[in-house]
Design a protein around this motif. Structure first.
Motif, PDB file in Angstrom:
ATOM      1  N   PRO A 288       0.795  -1.234   0.000  1.00 11.21           N
ATOM      2  CA  PRO A 288       0.000   0.000   0.000  1.00 11.21           C
ATOM      3  C   PRO A 288       0.823   1.276   0.000  1.00 11.21           C
ATOM      4  O   PRO A 288       0.527   2.215  -0.748  1.00 11.21           O
ATOM      5  N   GLU A 289       1.855   1.349   0.828  1.00  8.18           N
ATOM      6  CA  GLU A 289       2.643   2.571   0.899  1.00  8.18           C
ATOM      7  C   GLU A 289       3.313   2.875  -0.440  1.00  8.18           C
ATOM      8  O   GLU A 289       3.389   4.030  -0.872  1.00  8.18           O
ATOM      9  N   ARG A 290       3.812   1.837  -1.094  1.00 11.75           N
ATOM     10  CA  ARG A 290       4.453   2.044  -2.390  1.00 11.75           C
ATOM     11  C   ARG A 290       3.429   2.427  -3.451  1.00 11.75           C
ATOM     12  O   ARG A 290       3.695   3.245  -4.344  1.00 11.75           O
ATOM     13  N   ALA A 291       2.234   1.847  -3.363  1.00  8.50           N
ATOM     14  CA  ALA A 291       1.170   2.209  -4.304  1.00  8.50           C
ATOM     15  C   ALA A 291       0.812   3.679  -4.173  1.00  8.50           C
ATOM     16  O   ALA A 291       0.607   4.380  -5.181  1.00  8.50           O
ATOM     17  N   ILE A 292       0.742   4.163  -2.937  1.00  8.96           N
ATOM     18  CA  ILE A 292       0.449   5.583  -2.708  1.00  8.96           C
ATOM     19  C   ILE A 292       1.549   6.460  -3.300  1.00  8.96           C
ATOM     20  O   ILE A 292       1.278   7.454  -3.997  1.00  8.96           O
ATOM     21  N   ARG A 293       2.805   6.103  -3.045  1.00  6.34           N
ATOM     22  CA  ARG A 293       3.917   6.903  -3.579  1.00  6.34           C
ATOM     23  C   ARG A 293       3.887   6.907  -5.105  1.00  6.34           C
ATOM     24  O   ARG A 293       4.121   7.943  -5.731  1.00  6.34           O
ATOM     25  N   GLN A 294       3.615   5.753  -5.693  1.00 11.07           N
ATOM     26  CA  GLN A 294       3.569   5.665  -7.148  1.00 11.07           C
ATOM     27  C   GLN A 294       2.436   6.513  -7.709  1.00 11.07           C
ATOM     28  O   GLN A 294       2.593   7.180  -8.744  1.00 11.07           O
ATOM     29  N   ALA A 295       1.292   6.514  -7.024  1.00  8.99           N
ATOM     30  CA  ALA A 295       0.165   7.324  -7.483  1.00  8.99           C
ATOM     31  C   ALA A 295       0.489   8.807  -7.434  1.00  8.99           C
ATOM     32  O   ALA A 295       0.186   9.561  -8.374  1.00  8.99           O
ATOM     33  N   LEU A 296       1.140   9.245  -6.370  1.00 10.70           N
ATOM     34  CA  LEU A 296       1.451  10.665  -6.209  1.00 10.70           C
ATOM     35  C   LEU A 296       2.570  11.121  -7.130  1.00 10.70           C
ATOM     36  O   LEU A 296       2.657  12.308  -7.464  1.00 10.70           O
ATOM     37  N   ALA A 297       3.411  10.204  -7.553  1.00  9.88           N
ATOM     38  CA  ALA A 297       4.551  10.563  -8.399  1.00  9.88           C
ATOM     39  C   ALA A 297       4.171  10.690  -9.865  1.00  9.88           C
ATOM     40  O   ALA A 297       4.980  11.125 -10.685  1.00  9.88           O
ATOM     41  N   THR A 321      -7.567  -2.643   6.947  1.00 10.88           N
ATOM     42  CA  THR A 321      -7.213  -1.229   7.120  1.00 10.88           C
ATOM     43  C   THR A 321      -5.847  -0.852   6.554  1.00 10.88           C
ATOM     44  O   THR A 321      -5.441   0.304   6.662  1.00 10.88           O
ATOM     45  N   TYR A 322      -5.125  -1.788   5.969  1.00  9.52           N
ATOM     46  CA  TYR A 322      -3.754  -1.492   5.545  1.00  9.52           C
ATOM     47  C   TYR A 322      -3.703  -0.341   4.539  1.00  9.52           C
ATOM     48  O   TYR A 322      -2.921   0.605   4.685  1.00  9.52           O
ATOM     49  N   LEU A 323      -4.518  -0.405   3.495  1.00 10.37           N
ATOM     50  CA  LEU A 323      -4.510   0.653   2.493  1.00 10.37           C
ATOM     51  C   LEU A 323      -5.091   1.944   3.060  1.00 10.37           C
ATOM     52  O   LEU A 323      -4.578   3.033   2.790  1.00 10.37           O
ATOM     53  N   LEU A 324      -6.142   1.847   3.852  1.00  9.54           N
ATOM     54  CA  LEU A 324      -6.724   3.040   4.468  1.00  9.54           C
ATOM     55  C   LEU A 324      -5.688   3.764   5.330  1.00  9.54           C
ATOM     56  O   LEU A 324      -5.559   4.990   5.278  1.00  9.54           O
ATOM     57  N   ARG A 325      -4.942   3.015   6.111  1.00  8.06           N
ATOM     58  CA  ARG A 325      -3.946   3.625   6.992  1.00  8.06           C
ATOM     59  C   ARG A 325      -2.894   4.385   6.165  1.00  8.06           C
ATOM     60  O   ARG A 325      -2.489   5.500   6.531  1.00  8.06           O
ATOM     61  N   ALA A 326      -2.465   3.817   5.047  1.00  7.95           N
ATOM     62  CA  ALA A 326      -1.492   4.508   4.184  1.00  7.95           C
ATOM     63  C   ALA A 326      -2.118   5.747   3.552  1.00  7.95           C
ATOM     64  O   ALA A 326      -1.453   6.776   3.385  1.00  7.95           O
ATOM     65  N   LEU A 327      -3.388   5.664   3.222  1.00  5.29           N
ATOM     66  CA  LEU A 327      -4.074   6.784   2.582  1.00  5.29           C
ATOM     67  C   LEU A 327      -4.204   7.980   3.524  1.00  5.29           C
ATOM     68  O   LEU A 327      -4.175   9.138   3.087  1.00  5.29           O
ATOM     69  N   ILE A 440      -6.522  10.677  -4.929  1.00  6.83           N
ATOM     70  CA  ILE A 440      -6.564   9.212  -4.950  1.00  6.83           C
ATOM     71  C   ILE A 440      -7.951   8.769  -4.500  1.00  6.83           C
ATOM     72  O   ILE A 440      -8.478   9.256  -3.501  1.00  6.83           O
ATOM     73  N   ALA A 441      -8.524   7.848  -5.245  1.00 10.32           N
ATOM     74  CA  ALA A 441      -9.748   7.174  -4.834  1.00 10.32           C
ATOM     75  C   ALA A 441      -9.409   5.703  -4.656  1.00 10.32           C
ATOM     76  O   ALA A 441      -8.971   5.039  -5.602  1.00 10.32           O
ATOM     77  N   ALA A 442      -9.558   5.200  -3.430  1.00 10.78           N
ATOM     78  CA  ALA A 442      -9.264   3.793  -3.145  1.00 10.78           C
ATOM     79  C   ALA A 442     -10.566   3.034  -2.992  1.00 10.78           C
ATOM     80  O   ALA A 442     -11.527   3.531  -2.387  1.00 10.78           O
ATOM     81  N   VAL A 443     -10.620   1.824  -3.553  1.00 15.35           N
ATOM     82  CA  VAL A 443     -11.863   1.052  -3.546  1.00 15.35           C
ATOM     83  C   VAL A 443     -11.581  -0.399  -3.186  1.00 15.35           C
ATOM     84  O   VAL A 443     -10.517  -0.941  -3.500  1.00 15.35           O
ATOM     85  N   LYS A 444     -12.562  -1.023  -2.536  1.00 20.45           N
ATOM     86  CA  LYS A 444     -12.462  -2.436  -2.195  1.00 20.45           C
ATOM     87  C   LYS A 444     -12.794  -3.282  -3.431  1.00 20.45           C
ATOM     88  O   LYS A 444     -13.943  -3.652  -3.679  1.00 20.45           O
ATOM     89  N   SER A 445     -11.763  -3.567  -4.201  1.00 13.95           N
ATOM     90  CA  SER A 445     -11.908  -4.351  -5.428  1.00 13.95           C
ATOM     91  C   SER A 445     -10.512  -4.702  -5.905  1.00 13.95           C
ATOM     92  O   SER A 445      -9.547  -3.980  -5.598  1.00 13.95           O
ATOM     93  N   VAL A 446     -10.407  -5.781  -6.660  1.00 17.33           N
ATOM     94  CA  VAL A 446      -9.093  -6.166  -7.169  1.00 17.33           C
ATOM     95  C   VAL A 446      -8.995  -5.963  -8.676  1.00 17.33           C
ATOM     96  O   VAL A 446      -7.930  -5.603  -9.184  1.00 17.33           O
ATOM     97  N   ARG A 459      -5.513   5.788 -15.019  1.00 17.23           N
ATOM     98  CA  ARG A 459      -4.423   5.531 -14.074  1.00 17.23           C
ATOM     99  C   ARG A 459      -4.983   4.709 -12.913  1.00 17.23           C
ATOM    100  O   ARG A 459      -5.664   5.232 -12.021  1.00 17.23           O
ATOM    101  N   MET A 460      -4.716   3.429 -12.938  1.00 15.17           N
ATOM    102  CA  MET A 460      -5.246   2.510 -11.944  1.00 15.17           C
ATOM    103  C   MET A 460      -4.135   1.594 -11.440  1.00 15.17           C
ATOM    104  O   MET A 460      -3.311   1.107 -12.222  1.00 15.17           O
ATOM    105  N   LEU A 461      -4.126   1.363 -10.136  1.00 14.76           N
ATOM    106  CA  LEU A 461      -3.153   0.492  -9.492  1.00 14.76           C
ATOM    107  C   LEU A 461      -3.898  -0.486  -8.592  1.00 14.76           C
ATOM    108  O   LEU A 461      -5.064  -0.276  -8.250  1.00 14.76           O
ATOM    109  N   VAL A 462      -3.196  -1.541  -8.193  1.00 17.05           N
ATOM    110  CA  VAL A 462      -3.728  -2.481  -7.210  1.00 17.05           C
ATOM    111  C   VAL A 462      -2.699  -2.609  -6.095  1.00 17.05           C
ATOM    112  O   VAL A 462      -1.525  -2.898  -6.356  1.00 17.05           O
ATOM    113  N   ALA A 463      -3.142  -2.388  -4.871  1.00 18.59           N
ATOM    114  CA  ALA A 463      -2.261  -2.481  -3.703  1.00 18.59           C
ATOM    115  C   ALA A 463      -2.396  -3.847  -3.056  1.00 18.59           C
ATOM    116  O   ALA A 463      -3.480  -4.438  -3.041  1.00 18.59           O
TER     117      ALA A 463
END
Length: 495
Positions: A288-297, A321-327, A440-446, A459-463
């Motif tokens: 998750p943390e790397r996904a956030i950094r990649q999204a912001l970059a 909560t892992y992705l939420l906490r990073a967000l 960033i919009a994070a959603v519960k989906s793969v 621009r879509m990523l999966v954490a």
């Protein structure tokens, strides 16, 4: 049936569940309350004109001029295996409605293909046994999810089997319409469906059919095979990697017109191609943390991140909560949808819109969920959580239960009282969250979110975080038979 004889009689129904045996320890078993049930005229009202399997069947019935008997349809959000008593009740509801229909020329069934009755019985095979025993002379057609686990007995019970080609599953209605057309053609003697199968000693991680992917290349191959003379249908089933049962495996099913050798040849061709390409299906995790950094970059504009390890559409708890906490560490506006947390929803409803209250978000299912997030939140909106889906399952209603939009720092979090996958922006829009206004919009989906959010951004990523429905399926502890399959085993047992 031939010529201008009486209109064919068709029964339409289904029992749909994608069952994760890993989630029983965390969520118990799927009970009757988990299922959305429709029968008779209600079934027609719910599914007519929708981009669903049952909607496609009804289209095929209309084209064939059939007399339709809407039997019974039950579907639950993917989750833990189904309790035995629940299955018996749902089976009896379906059989009761089929008895009312009497002798039918065609029976069209919506099955997922990865349903499990605790502890490890194939729900889909059980349904087909019961229906076949009741209506032995009917042409029985089945449409299943791309992630179906297909034991050989299923093919002995059904006359026509098709499955989705696309992931996200945007072709569900097209594939069921094909199954219906083949069933009606078989009933009037125009074709003689013959099934061929090849099961493989492997399971695929979630593998969307996006451009350039190995899944897309295999999809294109089965489409090409379907255009060959004598071939009526061909499906590559990826298998469901979160069911640790004997049925779980990837497989290829081909339907030909009276030619078993051709059916087997085509199934073998696809299977051999998949075995050759299997290493390309491995998942490289993105924490998750790397996904956030990649999204912001990546420059300005909205990025959508799927919470790939906690997808309710794979049976995930929906409260990781892992992705939420990073967000929450992002200083720009973000949003998160949806977190399954009925307790927080109830507290927000009691406090009212505009109130600020302490919250303890998610994290209610041990390691499957991660630790809860404790914070101060402001209630921004309360809704009934009812939407109509616009991409996958277009036109079909979805119920997230009572929901609350709360703000924690710079993040708007939509908390739901029902565990649901987010397929499109509708649940965000219901709460006044316009995706384009967020960094960033994070959603519960793969994967399914890719179709629904395509109009928002490309621009879509999966954490990836820890969890029993993680994309790195080889890292999930599994004591049962799937431990012998690739990629869990580098030397899979013969299938």
């Amino acid at each position: 049936m031939s010529g201008r004889g009486p209109a064919p009689r068709a029964a339409v129904g289904g029992l749909v569940h994608e069952s994760s045996t890993f989630m029983v320890d965390h969520l118990g078993t799927a009970g009757l309350a988990a299922f959305s049930c429709h029968h008779g005229p209600d079934l027609l009202a719910e599914f007519t004109g929708t981009a669903t399997v049952t909607g496609g069947y009804l289209d095929a019935c209309a084209s064939a001029g059939a007399r339709v008997h809407p039997a019974a349809h039950a579907r639950a959000e993917p989750g833990p295996a189904v309790g035995a008593d629940t299955y018996r009740e749902l089976e009896e509801r379906l059989l009761s409605r089929l008895r009312e229909a009497g002798d039918c020329d065609v029976v069209l069934l919506d099955l997922h293909g990865a349903g499990v009755v605790v502890p490890d019985r194939s729900m889909d095979v059980a349904v087909l046994r019961a229906v076949r025993a009741l209506l032995p002379r009917a042409v029985l057609a089945v449409t299943m999810d791309l992630h179906a686990n297909v034991p050989a007995e299923l093919l002995d019970l059904a006359d026509v089997v098709t499955g989705f080609h696309e992931y996200p599953h945007t072709d569900a209605a097209d594939r069921s319409r094909l199954a219906g057309e083949l069933a009606f053609a078989a009933a009037r003697g125009a074709v003689t469906p013959v099934l061929g199968q090849r099961r493989l000693p492997m399971l695929l991680p979630p593998s969307p059919t996006v451009a350039g992917s190995p899944a897309a290349e295999l999809r294109d191959l089965v489409r090409e095979i379907e255009r060959r003379p004598g071939v009526l249908a061909c499906t590559l089933f990826h298998g469901f990697p979160y069911a640790d049962t004997e049925q779980a495996a990837a497989s290829v099913v081909t339907v030909t017109d009276g030619d078993p050798a051709l059916a087997q040849k085509c199934a073998d061709e696809v299977a051999d191609r998949l075995m050759t390409a299997r290493e390309r299906f491995r998942t490289v995790p993105l924490p998750p943390e790397r996904a956030i950094r990649q999204a912001l970059a990546g420059g300005p504009g909205t990025v959508v991140i799927g919470d790939g390890s906690d997808n309710p559409g794979c049976g995930g708890t929906g409260d990781s909560t892992y992705l939420l906490r990073a967000l929450l560490d992002v200083p720009e506006p973000t949003c998160f949808a949806t977190l399954w947390d009925p307790e927080t929803v109830a507290a927000a409803v009691a406090a009212g819109v505009g109130a600020t209250l302490p919250v303890r978000l998610g994290g209610r299912h041990s390691w499957a969920s991660g630790p809860p997030v404790e914070a101060e939140a402001t209630v921004r909106a309360i809704t009934d959580g009812l939407i109509v889906q616009t991409a996958m399952r277009r036109g079909k209603r979805a119920d997230f239960g009572t929901c609350a939009r709360i703000t924690v720092g710079t993040c708007d979090v939509i908390v739901a009282s029902q565990r649901r996958q987010v397929l499109d922006p509708e649940i965000l829009l219901l709460h006044g969250c316009v995706p384009e206004r967020y960094r960033i919009a994070a959603v519960k989906s793969v994967s399914h979110f890719r179709a629904g959010f395509a109009a928002v951004t490309d621009r879509m990523l999966v954490a990836d975080a820890p969890g029993p429905t993680a994309r790195t399926i080889e890292h999930i502890p599994r004591p049962g038979p799937t431990r012998l399959l690739w990629p869990m085993s580098e030397r899979p047992a013969p299938h």
